[in-house]
Design an enzyme around this catalytic site. Structure first.
Site, PDB file in Angstrom:
ATOM      1  N   ARG A 282       0.849  -1.192   0.000  1.00 18.55           N
ATOM      2  CA  ARG A 282       0.000   0.000   0.000  1.00 18.55           C
ATOM      3  C   ARG A 282       0.882   1.239   0.000  1.00 18.55           C
ATOM      4  NH1 ARG A 282      -3.216  -2.659  -1.697  1.00 18.55           N
ATOM      5  NH2 ARG A 282      -5.331  -3.141  -1.000  1.00 18.55           N
ATOM      6  N   GLU A 311      -4.751   7.256  -4.958  1.00 18.81           N
ATOM      7  CA  GLU A 311      -4.814   6.589  -6.271  1.00 18.81           C
ATOM      8  C   GLU A 311      -6.021   7.076  -7.054  1.00 18.81           C
ATOM      9  OE1 GLU A 311      -4.557   2.354  -5.634  1.00 18.81           O
ATOM     10  OE2 GLU A 311      -2.541   2.495  -4.856  1.00 18.81           O
ATOM     11  N   HIS A 330      -1.432   0.137  -9.823  1.00 19.96           N
ATOM     12  CA  HIS A 330      -2.035  -0.840  -8.908  1.00 19.96           C
ATOM     13  C   HIS A 330      -2.483  -2.101  -9.679  1.00 19.96           C
ATOM     14  CE1 HIS A 330      -4.249  -1.200  -4.816  1.00 19.96           C
ATOM     15  NE2 HIS A 330      -3.926  -2.398  -5.273  1.00 19.96           N
TER      16      HIS A 330
HETATM   17  N1  LIG Z   1      -0.796  -4.395  -5.279  1.00 20.10           N
HETATM   18  C1  LIG Z   1      -1.802  -5.223  -5.245  1.00 20.10           C
HETATM   19  O1  LIG Z   1      -2.595  -5.285  -6.180  1.00 20.10           O
HETATM   20  C2  LIG Z   1      -1.981  -6.123  -4.091  1.00 20.10           C
HETATM   21  C3  LIG Z   1      -1.615  -5.690  -2.848  1.00 20.10           C
HETATM   22  N2  LIG Z   1      -1.774  -6.502  -1.775  1.00 20.10           N
HETATM   23  C4  LIG Z   1      -1.351  -5.980  -0.498  1.00 20.10           C
HETATM   24  O2  LIG Z   1      -0.236  -6.736  -0.047  1.00 20.10           O
HETATM   25  C5  LIG Z   1      -0.205  -6.740   1.367  1.00 20.10           C
HETATM   26  C6  LIG Z   1       0.015  -8.146   1.876  1.00 20.10           C
HETATM   27  O3  LIG Z   1      -1.047  -8.999   1.498  1.00 20.10           O
HETATM   28  P1  LIG Z   1      -1.083 -10.502   2.051  1.00 20.10           P
HETATM   29  O4  LIG Z   1       0.278 -11.062   2.023  1.00 20.10           O
HETATM   30  O5  LIG Z   1      -2.154 -11.196   1.329  1.00 20.10           O
HETATM   31  O6  LIG Z   1      -1.522 -10.236   3.554  1.00 20.10           O
HETATM   32  P2  LIG Z   1      -1.173 -11.118   4.813  1.00 20.10           P
HETATM   33  O7  LIG Z   1      -2.100 -10.678   5.867  1.00 20.10           O
HETATM   34  O8  LIG Z   1      -1.110 -12.549   4.450  1.00 20.10           O
HETATM   35  O9  LIG Z   1       0.302 -10.643   5.205  1.00 20.10           O
HETATM   36  C7  LIG Z   1       0.598  -9.430   5.807  1.00 20.10           C
HETATM   37  C8  LIG Z   1       1.742  -9.667   6.753  1.00 20.10           C
HETATM   38  O10 LIG Z   1       2.181  -8.406   7.247  1.00 20.10           O
HETATM   39  C9  LIG Z   1       2.595  -8.611   8.568  1.00 20.10           C
HETATM   40  N3  LIG Z   1       2.700  -7.359   9.293  1.00 20.10           N
HETATM   41  C10 LIG Z   1       1.728  -6.682   9.952  1.00 20.10           C
HETATM   42  N4  LIG Z   1       2.247  -5.594  10.537  1.00 20.10           N
HETATM   43  C11 LIG Z   1       3.561  -5.590  10.231  1.00 20.10           C
HETATM   44  C12 LIG Z   1       4.632  -4.727  10.557  1.00 20.10           C
HETATM   45  N5  LIG Z   1       4.445  -3.650  11.307  1.00 20.10           N
HETATM   46  N6  LIG Z   1       5.843  -5.013  10.068  1.00 20.10           N
HETATM   47  C13 LIG Z   1       6.051  -6.110   9.320  1.00 20.10           C
HETATM   48  N7  LIG Z   1       5.081  -6.971   8.996  1.00 20.10           N
HETATM   49  C14 LIG Z   1       3.850  -6.708   9.447  1.00 20.10           C
HETATM   50  C15 LIG Z   1       1.561  -9.562   9.110  1.00 20.10           C
HETATM   51  O11 LIG Z   1       2.037 -10.219  10.265  1.00 20.10           O
HETATM   52  C16 LIG Z   1       1.354 -10.501   7.965  1.00 20.10           C
HETATM   53  O12 LIG Z   1       2.187 -11.637   8.079  1.00 20.10           O
HETATM   54  C17 LIG Z   1      -1.521  -6.097   1.807  1.00 20.10           C
HETATM   55  O13 LIG Z   1      -1.273  -4.743   2.094  1.00 20.10           O
HETATM   56  C18 LIG Z   1      -2.375  -6.184   0.596  1.00 20.10           C
HETATM   57  O14 LIG Z   1      -3.348  -5.208   0.589  1.00 20.10           O
HETATM   58  C19 LIG Z   1      -2.264  -7.770  -1.876  1.00 20.10           C
HETATM   59  C20 LIG Z   1      -2.677  -8.238  -3.092  1.00 20.10           C
HETATM   60  C21 LIG Z   1      -2.595  -7.438  -4.295  1.00 20.10           C
HETATM   61  O1  LIG Z   2      -6.082  -7.275  -2.893  1.00 24.16           O
HETATM   62  C1  LIG Z   2      -5.468  -6.227  -2.682  1.00 24.16           C
HETATM   63  O2  LIG Z   2      -5.109  -5.857  -1.563  1.00 24.16           O
HETATM   64  C2  LIG Z   2      -5.167  -5.347  -3.793  1.00 24.16           C
HETATM   65  O3  LIG Z   2      -4.485  -4.386  -3.586  1.00 24.16           O
HETATM   66  C3  LIG Z   2      -5.780  -5.589  -5.085  1.00 24.16           C
HETATM   67  O4  LIG Z   2      -6.526  -4.448  -5.366  1.00 24.16           O
HETATM   68  P1  LIG Z   2      -7.554  -4.427  -6.583  1.00 24.16           P
HETATM   69  O5  LIG Z   2      -8.600  -5.428  -6.281  1.00 24.16           O
HETATM   70  O6  LIG Z   2      -6.760  -4.764  -7.789  1.00 24.16           O
HETATM   71  O7  LIG Z   2      -8.098  -3.029  -6.592  1.00 24.16           O
END
Ligand SMILES: NC(=O)C1=CN([C@@H]2O[C@H](COP(=O)(O)OP(=O)(O)OC[C@H]3O[C@@H](n4cnc5c(N)ncnc54)[C@H](O)[C@@H]3O)[C@@H](O)[C@H]2O)C=CC1
Ligand SMILES: O=C(O)C(=O)COP(=O)(O)O
Length: 594
Positions: A282, A311, A330
């Site tokens: 993010r 965004e 994104h």
């Molecule tokens: N760019 C995109 O389109 C996408 C972005 N994302 C983003 O990626 C991120 C991770 O997603 P997931 O791996 O599925 O989530 P997840 O919940 O599986 O992993 C997040 C991890 O961050 C850790 N965490 C929490 N606070 C923390 C801190 N202060 N320092 C270090 N680690 C910390 C948690 O313990 C957890 O293991 C989310 O922000 C999600 O929104 C996810 C999918 C697509």
């Molecule tokens: O799943 C997430 O956290 C994402 O950031 C994906 O975002 P989107 O569904 O592509 O707008």
């Protein structure tokens, strides 16, 4: 007079209903079909809708998900609505599905007039949803936490490699007719240290892939298990160590108050000069102005960013325009496969929630494993009914403020998850005395709002831990009771219940032991113990055709006071209740609706 109503009951499949049209529904209704297979993780959602619900899909969703939704609901796909248009539409919708582009804020919940019962986030990050407001409004939020993990990880790796080899810049230059082979000399990945910040689903997949590229991978995540990291060949280190030793940093934590602007002037200053940063998490986890300064000063050699604080970012954003920055709009979750998967994952969760089934991916309510729920089902019903009974016994005093719930069990405290029980006891306590609708989502919040303190206490019993609970007691302190016998030796209203053959029973009122199945309604009646009392009360009820389903008498000693608990299927009229009160031996009585 039938003596037991329990014989027809089968093991109930739990189905909690929540109707926005009825402010005081008996919203926690049990269906007795026993047919549904429960998902692995379950959560209680809501619906008491009679006609087809309406689902508003506010951002593009994969066809497979839309098809699933259409089988069950009226689906309104309306993309690119302004916030005002969304607020207008939402009052006609039972569920809303969004991605990251829609702000689901308090105003939206207020505009829904209580109709919006489920928000589905077709993706992982729920930072665009005001969870506190959703919870307050009793709206369940579900997400799709798994289907885009690999897509996000692959995009992270794509950005890492593209940044290291200046792919985007070189592409633009070549298309502009230039041939700048010296300008775009890159850096190698092999042998470099990559710090993964946030070792969750995406972070661990990035780590796995980076190892395959020959990188040395370390990770920082205060909540991740070291053995899970070790299994991927990654060492978990402190934040300080991670940022100080990394050649590359890849961000994978959620945006929360704690992670907001985690990378800032102070932390950039502690990084290795020339570090390269990838962000597919993010935008808000980086102080973007500080990043521009770090890029200008050379602390950060390059950054590759998929996400931004705002965004889309402003057209003249210095960060986006910076020549050492590679950007994508994104796109982390945007693969054909991930979008299809996410659409199915979220559609299933939303439809399940609207059907009142138990959803697997609730974000703002406790997730209780299915095995646990199956065991707890009758106790959950018992808890709500005890709460309902206890609060109806209150007549005055300093208000219903301090409640103690005692769980007696031979299981170790760690083996008994009481969140579901507490929520339903809270529901039972609050609903009879307010117009607030309480469900699993908003129970704790509503209790807090009303200044209702619920203390939980465990009594560890000897014996076999086969049953999760022996009994539950609900105590209300500092109140007077309209049925004085409900006050225990310690001066509190006390009711106790047990589950017998899968059916909740009231087993104690104050100091009196009773035994009545908790169905329909109950008359509690204290009298001088003497022959013929059951017959007298029974015939008064019989005269008015009120069927007695259960009856029991608990007494302190023969021919002293006794409390009779009578379960009735129909509500007796005032006159009938008056006649019971006029039976000479009856000292006090109360009618309680379950
Ligand atoms: N760019 C995109 O389109 C996408 C972005 N994302 C983003 O990626 C991120 C991770 O997603 P997931 O791996 O599925 O989530 P997840 O919940 O599986 O992993 C997040 C991890 O961050 C850790 N965490 C929490 N606070 C923390 C801190 N202060 N320092 C270090 N680690 C910390 C948690 O313990 C957890 O293991 C989310 O922000 C999600 O929104 C996810 C999918 C697509
Ligand atoms: O799943 C997430 O956290 C994402 O950031 C994906 O975002 P989107 O569904 O592509 O707008």
């Amino acid at each position: 007079m039938s003596t037991s109503a329990a014989s027809t009951l089968r093991t109930p499949s739990l189905k909690l209903s929540l109707s926005s049209r009825n402010p005081l529904p008996s919203a926690f209704s049990v269906s007795f079909n026993g047919k549904r297979a429960l998902p692995r993780y379950v959560i209680v959602a809501c619906s008491g809708m009679s006609s087809k619900p309406t689902v508003l899909v506010a951002e593009k969703l994969g066809e497979a998900g839309l098809d699933l939704l259409k089988e069950f609901a009226n689906v309104d796909c309306a993309y690119n609505l302004t916030p005002e248009e969304l607020c207008t539409k939402i009052s006609l919708c039972d569920a809303l599905i969004v991605r990251s582009g829609t702000k689901v804020n308090r105003e939206l919940f207020e505009s829904s007039g209580g109709r919006l019962k489920v928000v589905g986030r077709a993706g992982v990050g729920i930072d665009n949803v005001d969870l506190a407001a959703a919870t307050e409004f009793g709206c369940l939020v579900v997400n799709a936490p798994t289907a885009n993990t690999v897509a996000a990880a692959e995009h992270g790796i794509a950005l890492l490699a593209a940044m290291a080899r200046n792919v985007a810049q070189a592409d633009a230059s070549t298309k502009a007719g230039k041939w700048q082979r010296n300008k775009y000399v890159g850096v190698s990945l092999v042998g470099k240290t990559l710090a993964v910040l946030g070792f969750g689903k995406v972070g661990s997949e990035v780590a796995r892939r980076a190892k395959g590229l020959g990188m040395h991978v370390i990770a920082h995540d205060p909540y991740a298990a070291a053995d899970r990291a070790r299994a991927v060949g990654v060492e978990l280190v402190s934040f300080e160590e991670a940022i100080a030793t990394a050649d590359f940093i890849s961000l994978h934590m959620p945006l929360t108050p704690a992670t907001s602007k985690m990378l800032n002037d102070e932390t950039f200053a502690k990084m290795k000069k020339g570090v390269r940063i990838v962000n597919v998490a993010r935008g808000g986890v980086i102080d973007e102005e500080a990043l521009v300064r770090a890029l200008d000063s050379g602390i950060v050699a390059q950054a590759a960013l998929d996400v931004f604080t705002v965004e889309p970012p402003p057209k003249d954003s210095k960060l986006v325009q910076h020549e050492n920055v590679t950007v994508t709009p994104h796109l982390g979750a945007s693969t054909m496969e991930a979008q299809e998967g996410v659409a199915i994952e979220v559609a299933e969760a939303v439809v399940g929630a609207l059907k009142g089934e138990l959803a697997a991916t609730a974000v703002n309510a406790p997730m209780v494993p299915a095995e646990v729920l199956t065991e707890l089902k009758p106790f959950v019903v018992l808890g709500e009914k005890l709460g309902r009974l206890a609060v109806q016994l209150v007549t005055g005093g300093s208000g219903v403020k301090n409640v103690k719930v005692t769980y007696a069990s031979s299981r170790a405290p760690d083996d008994l998850d009481t969140r579901l029980l507490r929520a339903m006891i809270t529901k039972g306590l609050i609903e009879p005395i307010s117009s607030v609708f309480v469900n699993l989502v908003n129970a704790d919040y509503t209790a807090k709002q009303r200044g209702l303190r619920i203390a939980e206490e465990r009594i560890l019993l000897d014996g076999s831990p086969e049953n999760p609970l022996e009994f539950i007691q609900v105590h209300i302190a500092n109140v007077e009771s309209k049925f004085a016998s409900a006050i225990s030796e310690s001066g509190e209203i006390k009711v106790e219940g047990r589950v017998k053959d899968g059916v909740p029973h009231l087993t104690k009122v104050g100091s009196f032991e009773v035994d009545v199945s908790l169905e329909g309604s109950i008359i509690l009646c204290r009298q001088v113990d003497q022959p013929g009392m059951i017959g007298k009360v029974g015939s008064v009820l019989g005269e008015e055709n009120v069927n007695v389903s259960f009856m029991s008498v608990g007494r302190v000693a023969p021919r002293k006071h006794a409390v009779m608990a009578i379960g009735v299927d129909e509500q007796p009229s005032r006159e009938t209740l008056k006649k019971i009160g006029e039976i000479p031996a009856v000292e006090e009585f109360v009618f309680l609706k379950l």
